[in-house]
Design an enzyme around this catalytic site. Structure first.
Site, PDB file in Angstrom:
ATOM      1  N   GLU A   1      13.129 -31.493  -3.198  1.00  0.00           N
ATOM      2  CA  GLU A   1      13.378 -32.089  -4.521  1.00  0.00           C
ATOM      3  C   GLU A   1      14.188 -33.354  -4.285  1.00  0.00           C
ATOM      4  OE1 GLU A   1      14.049 -29.653  -8.075  1.00  0.00           O
ATOM      5  OE2 GLU A   1      14.585 -28.028  -6.701  1.00  0.00           O
TER       6      GLU A   1
ATOM      7  N   ALA B   1       8.871 -40.550   2.565  1.00  0.00           N
ATOM      8  CA  ALA B   1       9.023 -40.220   3.983  1.00  0.00           C
ATOM      9  C   ALA B   1       8.288 -38.927   4.315  1.00  0.00           C
ATOM     10  CB  ALA B   1      10.502 -40.109   4.335  1.00  0.00           C
TER      11      ALA B   1
ATOM     12  N   GLU C   1       0.827  -1.210   0.000  1.00  0.00           N
ATOM     13  CA  GLU C   1       0.000   0.000   0.000  1.00  0.00           C
ATOM     14  C   GLU C   1       0.858   1.255   0.000  1.00  0.00           C
ATOM     15  OE1 GLU C   1      -2.101  -3.166   2.590  1.00  0.00           O
ATOM     16  OE2 GLU C   1      -0.062  -2.566   2.063  1.00  0.00           O
TER      17      GLU C   1
ATOM     18  N   ASP D   1      22.463 -37.864  -9.588  1.00  0.00           N
ATOM     19  CA  ASP D   1      22.255 -36.821 -10.593  1.00  0.00           C
ATOM     20  C   ASP D   1      23.253 -35.670 -10.541  1.00  0.00           C
ATOM     21  OD1 ASP D   1      20.031 -38.275 -11.345  1.00  0.00           O
ATOM     22  OD2 ASP D   1      18.659 -37.091 -10.102  1.00  0.00           O
TER      23      ASP D   1
ATOM     24  N   ARG E   1      11.650 -23.125  -7.197  1.00  0.00           N
ATOM     25  CA  ARG E   1      12.941 -22.910  -6.544  1.00  0.00           C
ATOM     26  C   ARG E   1      13.129 -21.443  -6.169  1.00  0.00           C
ATOM     27  NH1 ARG E   1      17.284 -26.253 -10.286  1.00  0.00           N
ATOM     28  NH2 ARG E   1      16.524 -28.350  -9.784  1.00  0.00           N
TER      29      ARG E   1
ATOM     30  N   ALA F   1       8.806 -35.522 -10.207  1.00  0.00           N
ATOM     31  CA  ALA F   1       8.502 -35.708 -11.622  1.00  0.00           C
ATOM     32  C   ALA F   1       8.479 -37.195 -11.916  1.00  0.00           C
ATOM     33  CB  ALA F   1       9.546 -35.007 -12.487  1.00  0.00           C
TER      34      ALA F   1
ATOM     35  N   THR G   1      19.763 -38.697  -4.414  1.00  0.00           N
ATOM     36  CA  THR G   1      19.599 -37.781  -5.545  1.00  0.00           C
ATOM     37  C   THR G   1      20.920 -37.120  -5.895  1.00  0.00           C
ATOM     38  OG1 THR G   1      17.284 -37.363  -5.005  1.00  0.00           O
ATOM     39  CG2 THR G   1      18.407 -35.685  -6.314  1.00  0.00           C
TER      40      THR G   1
END
Length: 343
Positions: free
Chosen positions: A289, A297, A66, A222, A206, A177, A218
């Site tokens: 991710e 979990a 505002e 990756d 993200r 995914a 992960t």
């Protein structure tokens, strides 16, 4: 910016709907930069129906939406109606109360997207505006379809903030995914199998997050960067990168590279304790991710506030977004709009 002039802008629902969409769009520009405050947008209109200014809260300690809109008013203009995504504050914090600014500017009518349910503020802004003779309209009290849809967008906009304000624990968004068979494992040699539009959506998640949580599996499989690349990131934001690693498998080289990418890597062995620590450090929203084990979990422990699945189909990707709070879910629970709105 000109819209059709009208005699009484307060009663022109098409104008109010348009103004709310501008306000929501302005607020979304600063998703991820306002913690521990919520993102908020505001539009000021004159009595003839012209949008005079648009403001948004950009970061903690900076003026609220505002005040930003009031500062952007053209010289000599007189705001009649304020449209704001969240109930204006009536208390002193780092910045002065927004209701005082609206009252001093001579605003006659205020439309509010959603009430501020923060225990420190609930109802105080609207009450002070009414005491000053200003008409106050809540979208939640309206019966038009546009009001219902925009009220839901305004509530979703501040869902992480309200959860954090009530619990002092971060709002947990889980993003996974899968392919058409439900597998989370991409083809050999690839880190993902989703399309460019889904990657952009994931990077918006993200950007909004104050921290990233992942698992050692992960990281080892990756070598993920977890950086924001497909949209602009918040300037100078340093996110904790929490890696659940009970067996000490993550190499020190990965942690060094994460620091070089602007993260603050943290090795953790207990998921609930890690989330509690993130809340204590002021993280309002956490993005998880990870692979199947950590995702399962999170769900089993009922830690997930927003569960997002991106499914790769033959011709397109399908996004399903389900909130733990059922009142935040739309009819289909599908699509990016369930997270970032239609604005």
């Amino acid at each position: 910016m000109k819209v059709v002039p009208i005699e009484n802008p307060v009663e022109d629902t098409a104008l109010i709907e348009q103004a709310f969409r501008y306000a929501l769009r302005a607020a979304r520009l600063f998703d991820g930069s306002t913690a521990p405050n919520p993102p908020v947008g505001c539009v000021l209109l004159d009595q003839a129906g012209e949008i005079l200014s648009i403001g948004a809260h950009q970061a903690a300690g900076q003026p609220h939406a505002e005040r930003m809109a009031l500062a952007e008013l053209p010289a000599g203009s007189k705001p009649h109606t304020a449209v704001v995504t969240l109930e204006p504050c009536a208390h002193f914090g780092r910045t002065p109360p927004c209701v005082d600014g609206l009252i001093d500017a001579g605003v006659k009518s205020v439309w509010i997207g959603t009430q501020d349910l923060n225990p420190r503020v609930i109802g105080g802004g609207a009450a002070k505006l009414r005491d000053a003779g200003i008409e106050v309209h809540f979208l939640s009290k309206r019966h038009e379809e546009f009001a219902k849809a925009l009220h839901l967008d305004c509530r979703r906009l501040i869902a992480p903030f309200l959860h954090f304000a009530k619990t002092q624990r971060p709002f947990v968004t889980l993003k996974v995914a899968v392919d058409a068979n439900g597998s989370m494992i991409p083809p050999v040699g690839d880190k993902t199998f989703t399309r460019a539009s889904s990657l952009k959506f994931a990077h918006k998640l993200r950007r909004r997050a104050d921290a990233i949580v992942t698992g050692s599996g992960t990281v080892l499989a990756d070598d993920p960067h977890f950086t924001v690349r497909h949209v602009d990131d918040v300037s100078d934001k340093v996110r904790p990168l929490v890696i659940l690693d009970r067996r000490g498998r993550v190499p020190s080289a990965y942690l060094q590279e994460a620091r070089a990418r602007g993260f603050r890597p943290i090795i953790a062995t207990d998921l609930k304790s890690a989330l509690a620590d993130l809340g204590q450090s002021g993280c309002m929203e956490v993005l998880v991710e990870a692979g199947p084990e950590l995702a399962a979990a999170c769900r089993a422990l009922k830690l997930v506030n927003l569960d997002i699945t991106i499914e790769r189909l033959a011709d397109n990707d399908r996004i399903r977004a389900v909130y733990a709070d059922p009142s935040l879910n739309g009819e289909q629970c599908e699509g990016e709009a369930d997270v970032f709105g239609n604005n």
